[in-house]
Design a protein around this motif. Sequence first.
Motif: not given
Length: 131
Positions: A2, A7, A14, A45, A47-48
């Motif tokens: 992704d 962003d 993070t 990304y 997933d996350e």
Amino acid sequence: MDYRVDDKKLTAWTFISFANQVWQGDYDVEKTQMALSRTLNITAYDDEVLVGCLRILSDGYFFGTITELLVLPEYQKRGIGSRLLQLAQENTPTMLFFGAQSGNESFYEKNGCQKSMQSYTLMVSSTKKDN
């Protein structure tokens, strides 16, 4: 994978956790958040999990620079850095100037970047840096 252009959800926590896996540093959370708010952040990304990030600092007309392009070591050589560079080229209003660590030149040349001017570093005085 992704990919996210600009962003706005990228937090200092993070980013610092991610960056320390690629480029160890003693990063200040507040200063990192301020820096992230001043750049166009293009992220990747799985997933996350943040696995790649390219940041652009630009005046919007004359000058733009890639402040860093980082991909987690276990995700390198999968095309993530190349895709981040492509998204940077598609989403910046200016030509981008940047430095590259020695040994990474072939990656940038393979991605259509042209070697140009030599870079220099001008260090900030320690009194100014602490402000």
